[in-house]
Write a protein that holds these residues in place. Structure first.
Motif, PDB file in Angstrom:
ATOM      1  N   PHE A 174       0.632  -0.929  -0.352  1.00  0.00           N
ATOM      2  CA  PHE A 174      -0.043   0.101  -0.313  1.00  0.00           C
ATOM      3  C   PHE A 174       0.771   1.213   0.068  1.00  0.00           C
ATOM      4  CE2 PHE A 174      -2.875  -3.798   2.222  1.00  0.00           C
ATOM      5  CZ  PHE A 174      -3.616  -3.256   1.293  1.00  0.00           C
ATOM      6  N   GLU A 175       1.124   2.208  -1.182  1.00  0.00           N
ATOM      7  CA  GLU A 175       1.690   3.708  -1.017  1.00  0.00           C
ATOM      8  C   GLU A 175       1.431   4.373  -0.306  1.00  0.00           C
ATOM      9  OE1 GLU A 175       4.598   3.277  -2.717  1.00  0.00           O
ATOM     10  OE2 GLU A 175       4.885   0.938  -3.480  1.00  0.00           O
ATOM     11  N   GLN A 176      -0.022   4.682   0.173  1.00  0.00           N
ATOM     12  CA  GLN A 176      -0.690   5.531   1.228  1.00  0.00           C
ATOM     13  C   GLN A 176      -1.392   4.117   2.288  1.00  0.00           C
ATOM     14  OE1 GLN A 176      -2.426   8.057  -1.786  1.00  0.00           O
ATOM     15  NE2 GLN A 176      -4.840   7.335  -1.058  1.00  0.00           N
ATOM     16  N   VAL A 177      -1.201   5.081   3.025  1.00  0.00           N
ATOM     17  CA  VAL A 177      -2.070   4.582   5.296  1.00  0.00           C
ATOM     18  C   VAL A 177      -3.208   5.060   4.823  1.00  0.00           C
ATOM     19  CG1 VAL A 177       0.513   3.329   4.947  1.00  0.00           C
ATOM     20  CG2 VAL A 177      -0.320   5.398   6.497  1.00  0.00           C
ATOM     21  N   ASP A 178      -2.887   6.382   4.351  1.00  0.00           N
ATOM     22  CA  ASP A 178      -4.592   6.968   4.361  1.00  0.00           C
ATOM     23  C   ASP A 178      -5.580   6.307   3.950  1.00  0.00           C
ATOM     24  OD1 ASP A 178      -3.036   8.032   2.238  1.00  0.00           O
ATOM     25  OD2 ASP A 178      -4.165  10.089   3.124  1.00  0.00           O
ATOM     26  N   LEU A 179      -6.280   6.154   3.950  1.00  0.00           N
ATOM     27  CA  LEU A 179      -7.506   5.035   3.106  1.00  0.00           C
ATOM     28  C   LEU A 179      -9.004   6.292   2.889  1.00  0.00           C
ATOM     29  CD1 LEU A 179      -8.496   1.936   5.640  1.00  0.00           C
ATOM     30  CD2 LEU A 179      -7.283   1.631   3.031  1.00  0.00           C
ATOM     31  N   PRO A 180      -9.570   5.997   1.741  1.00  0.00           N
ATOM     32  CA  PRO A 180     -10.343   6.616   1.475  1.00  0.00           C
ATOM     33  C   PRO A 180     -11.507   7.223   2.492  1.00  0.00           C
ATOM     34  CG  PRO A 180      -9.967   5.257  -0.377  1.00  0.00           C
ATOM     35  CD  PRO A 180      -9.541   4.765   0.992  1.00  0.00           C
ATOM     36  N   THR A 269       0.069  -5.062  13.537  1.00  0.00           N
ATOM     37  CA  THR A 269       1.349  -4.945  12.837  1.00  0.00           C
ATOM     38  C   THR A 269       2.744  -4.473  13.390  1.00  0.00           C
ATOM     39  OG1 THR A 269       0.233  -2.639  13.064  1.00  0.00           O
ATOM     40  CG2 THR A 269      -0.467  -3.485  11.124  1.00  0.00           C
ATOM     41  N   VAL A 270       3.825  -4.305  12.522  1.00  0.00           N
ATOM     42  CA  VAL A 270       5.217  -4.202  12.710  1.00  0.00           C
ATOM     43  C   VAL A 270       5.765  -2.707  12.260  1.00  0.00           C
ATOM     44  CG1 VAL A 270       5.476  -6.120  14.271  1.00  0.00           C
ATOM     45  CG2 VAL A 270       5.605  -6.002  11.808  1.00  0.00           C
ATOM     46  N   PRO A 271       6.500  -2.166  12.974  1.00  0.00           N
ATOM     47  CA  PRO A 271       6.605  -0.984  11.892  1.00  0.00           C
ATOM     48  C   PRO A 271       8.204  -1.839  11.094  1.00  0.00           C
ATOM     49  CG  PRO A 271       7.844  -1.083  13.764  1.00  0.00           C
ATOM     50  CD  PRO A 271       6.743  -1.631  14.692  1.00  0.00           C
ATOM     51  N   ASP A 272       9.048  -1.339   9.911  1.00  0.00           N
ATOM     52  CA  ASP A 272       9.600  -1.925   9.344  1.00  0.00           C
ATOM     53  C   ASP A 272      11.141  -1.763   9.765  1.00  0.00           C
ATOM     54  OD1 ASP A 272      10.452  -3.241   7.364  1.00  0.00           O
ATOM     55  OD2 ASP A 272      11.087  -2.209   5.749  1.00  0.00           O
ATOM     56  N   ILE A 299      11.849   5.352  10.505  1.00  0.00           N
ATOM     57  CA  ILE A 299      11.351   4.419   9.334  1.00  0.00           C
ATOM     58  C   ILE A 299       9.889   4.815   9.655  1.00  0.00           C
ATOM     59  CG2 ILE A 299       9.735   1.720  10.318  1.00  0.00           C
ATOM     60  CD1 ILE A 299      11.729   1.516  12.709  1.00  0.00           C
ATOM     61  N   ASN A 300       9.854   4.993   8.195  1.00  0.00           N
ATOM     62  CA  ASN A 300       8.246   5.684   7.054  1.00  0.00           C
ATOM     63  C   ASN A 300       7.394   4.279   7.037  1.00  0.00           C
ATOM     64  OD1 ASN A 300       9.739   4.189   4.993  1.00  0.00           O
ATOM     65  ND2 ASN A 300      10.129   6.458   3.684  1.00  0.00           N
ATOM     66  N   GLY A 301       8.399   2.729   7.337  1.00  0.00           N
ATOM     67  CA  GLY A 301       6.619   1.297   6.677  1.00  0.00           C
ATOM     68  C   GLY A 301       6.999   0.570   7.764  1.00  0.00           C
ATOM     69  N   ALA A 302       6.331   0.070   7.258  1.00  0.00           N
ATOM     70  CA  ALA A 302       5.374  -1.137   8.103  1.00  0.00           C
ATOM     71  C   ALA A 302       4.638  -2.562   7.608  1.00  0.00           C
ATOM     72  CB  ALA A 302       4.235  -1.023   9.239  1.00  0.00           C
ATOM     73  N   THR A 331      -0.970   7.112   9.909  1.00  0.00           N
ATOM     74  CA  THR A 331      -1.171   8.676  10.081  1.00  0.00           C
ATOM     75  C   THR A 331      -0.291   9.513  10.409  1.00  0.00           C
ATOM     76  OG1 THR A 331      -3.191   8.038   8.249  1.00  0.00           O
ATOM     77  CG2 THR A 331      -2.123  10.658   8.847  1.00  0.00           C
ATOM     78  N   GLU A 332      -0.943   9.604  11.896  1.00  0.00           N
ATOM     79  CA  GLU A 332      -0.185  10.214  12.668  1.00  0.00           C
ATOM     80  C   GLU A 332       1.098   9.675  13.200  1.00  0.00           C
ATOM     81  OE1 GLU A 332      -2.718   8.822  15.985  1.00  0.00           O
ATOM     82  OE2 GLU A 332      -5.160  10.234  15.803  1.00  0.00           O
ATOM     83  N   ALA A 333       1.936   8.229  12.371  1.00  0.00           N
ATOM     84  CA  ALA A 333       2.926   7.872  13.723  1.00  0.00           C
ATOM     85  C   ALA A 333       3.789   8.007  12.372  1.00  0.00           C
ATOM     86  CB  ALA A 333       2.407   6.280  13.553  1.00  0.00           C
ATOM     87  N   GLY A 334       3.554   8.800  11.260  1.00  0.00           N
ATOM     88  CA  GLY A 334       4.218   9.401  10.327  1.00  0.00           C
ATOM     89  C   GLY A 334       4.276   8.013   8.619  1.00  0.00           C
ATOM     90  N   ILE A 335       3.584   7.043   9.221  1.00  0.00           N
ATOM     91  CA  ILE A 335       4.112   6.191   8.202  1.00  0.00           C
ATOM     92  C   ILE A 335       3.143   5.935   7.266  1.00  0.00           C
ATOM     93  CG2 ILE A 335       3.521   3.122   8.015  1.00  0.00           C
ATOM     94  CD1 ILE A 335       5.374   3.479  10.230  1.00  0.00           C
ATOM     95  N   LYS A 336       4.552   5.647   5.782  1.00  0.00           N
ATOM     96  CA  LYS A 336       4.100   6.564   4.477  1.00  0.00           C
ATOM     97  C   LYS A 336       3.051   4.945   3.813  1.00  0.00           C
ATOM     98  CE  LYS A 336       5.359  10.062   4.864  1.00  0.00           C
ATOM     99  NZ  LYS A 336       4.116  11.267   5.775  1.00  0.00           N
ATOM    100  N   TRP A 337       3.817   3.769   3.864  1.00  0.00           N
ATOM    101  CA  TRP A 337       3.030   3.156   2.945  1.00  0.00           C
ATOM    102  C   TRP A 337       3.374   1.662   4.342  1.00  0.00           C
ATOM    103  CZ3 TRP A 337       6.895  -1.040   3.289  1.00  0.00           C
ATOM    104  CH2 TRP A 337       8.351  -0.872   3.822  1.00  0.00           C
ATOM    105  N   THR A 338       3.085   0.716   3.130  1.00  0.00           N
ATOM    106  CA  THR A 338       2.855  -0.446   4.233  1.00  0.00           C
ATOM    107  C   THR A 338       2.864  -2.156   3.478  1.00  0.00           C
ATOM    108  OG1 THR A 338       1.965  -1.155   6.045  1.00  0.00           O
ATOM    109  CG2 THR A 338       0.219  -0.668   4.669  1.00  0.00           C
ATOM    110  N   GLU A 339       3.354  -3.301   4.169  1.00  0.00           N
ATOM    111  CA  GLU A 339       3.072  -4.347   2.870  1.00  0.00           C
ATOM    112  C   GLU A 339       2.241  -4.947   3.861  1.00  0.00           C
ATOM    113  OE1 GLU A 339       6.482  -4.776   0.623  1.00  0.00           O
ATOM    114  OE2 GLU A 339       6.495  -7.722   1.659  1.00  0.00           O
TER     115      GLU A 339
END
Length: 372
Positions: A174-180, A269-272, A299-302, A331-339
């Motif tokens: 997911f290239e962005q974590v903020d859902l619609p 979930t876990v930070p990358d 860390i900006n991924g998870a 979004t609040e934690a600064g995570i930009k993407w997730t796998e």
């Protein structure tokens, strides 16, 4: 030159087994070194897996140069559950040389055959609850935390050894974590409805970590019942893994669903942390520590590690609520993407759901087997 196989027993040999990957992948920009002490604990008697099962470790040498490694794994709980006389190979790494691959798998198969087994399958690092499969697509990106990485030649090495594919697994990005907005609104409506049925979503309570983890273990085992290759985790095994993850997660990384106070679902979930580990030479954490490393905003991924809901409570939208809460937290934690991974190829519903909420295929892994 003939390939020499050596069983790794002594501390020196185990150290060589652990550190071989560092040499094999030296200079590879996508290689992430495992922490030496962490892998040593995982491979050794501190791992509760060895209270019921066993393994043998083998090294391959081409002349004086170490050329590969593999573990042969006798999983008693798998054998009791499936009665299929199957053993496993794991921690497989080798240079691009068919003779090395064949010698390693022959040694692993011979050891398993001596224990009465007739089939070898893997890679599987002890059980399906750990790292499984070889990477077969998605080599252009580094692995996220606790996911395998290898070079493209591994698949032809295994195929040429007579191995055939048993299962394909997928990871989605997911290239962005903020859902619609419409998704978030619907999740809010679902959560309100769930509350009217005494179902609530909450983060883990670290003050009662032991009790929380035991409830989570029971639901995890029940939710995965019937999944391909699944073997339930014992109390000690689950706590061993949970204690490791506890070092790197916040309470919002572990979401629980309860019905009348009883756990019915979870999402973890876990930070990358691989974004940090890739900067640690050859897996040596000293003189650093987790607290100091995680304090740095690197860390900006998870990774979405596990998600499950008991069968009686599926299709109620609990998973939607998990996704929405995690989206806000990331979004609040600064995570930009997730796998998200693994997703088994035969789990058509989960593959469809992840695609529908924006997941893009990122990596593919495969498990192989053959007769011994």
């Amino acid at each position: 030159m003939s390939i020499r196989i050596e069983q790794a027993i002594s501390p020196r040999q185990i150290r060589a087994f652990i550190r071989f990957r560092h040499k094999l992948y030296q200079g590879d920009p996508n290689y992430i070194p495992e922490l030496n002490w962490s892998e040593r604990n995982f491979l050794g008697p501190r791992n509760p897996f060895f209270r019921h099962s066993r393994a043998a470790y083998f090294l391959a040498y081409n002349g004086k140069q170490m050329a590969g490694r593999v573990a042969a794994i006798y999983n008693t709980m798998h054998l009791e559950r499936y009665q299929d006389r199957t053993g496993f190979f794991g921690f497989f790494d080798a240079v691009d040389d068919q003779a090395v691959c064949d010698a390693l798998l022959h040694a692993a198969g011979k050891w398993l055959a001596s224990l009465g087994l007739t089939r070898i399958m893997g890679p599987e690092n002890f059980t399906t609850n750990h790292a499984v499969g070889i990477l077969t697509a998605g080599f252009e990106q580094p692995p996220v935390v606790q996911m395998p990485y290898n070079r493209p030649y591994y698949e032809p090495l295994l195929n040429n050894n007579g191995m055939t594919e048993q299962m394909e697994l997928h990871a989605y990005r997911f290239e962005q974590v903020d859902l619609p907005a419409d998704f978030m609104k619907r999740a809010q409506t679902i959560e309100a409805r769930l509350k009217r049925h005494n179902i609530r979503i909450r983060p883990v309570n670290f003050s009662h970590f032991g009790e929380e983890m035991e409830q989570l273990r029971q639901v995890y085992n029940a939710a995965n019942e019937g999944h391909w290759g699944f073997v339930p985790l014992t109390v000690a095994e689950f706590r061993f893994l949970a204690n490791d993850l506890r070092k790197i997660v916040q309470k919002e990384n572990v979401l629980l669903a309860e019905k009348d106070g009883q756990l019915i679902g979870y999402m973890v979930t876990v930070p990358d942390v691989n974004q940090i580990l890739r900067k640690i030479p050859e897996g040596r954490l000293f003189p650093f520590g987790w607290a100091k490393l995680l304090a740095k905003p690197q860390i900006n991924g998870a990774r979405l590690l596990i998600l499950g809901v008991l069968p009686a409570f599926r299709r109620m939208g609990i998973d939607w609520c998990f996704y929405a809460r995690t989206s806000r937290f990331f979004t609040e934690a600064g995570i930009k993407w997730t796998e998200a991974g693994y997703v088994m190829g035969n789990n058509l519903m989960m593959n469809r759901i992840i695609r529908n909420i924006g997941g893009k295929p990122a990596k593919t892994y495969k498990v192989f087997a053959r007769r011994i």
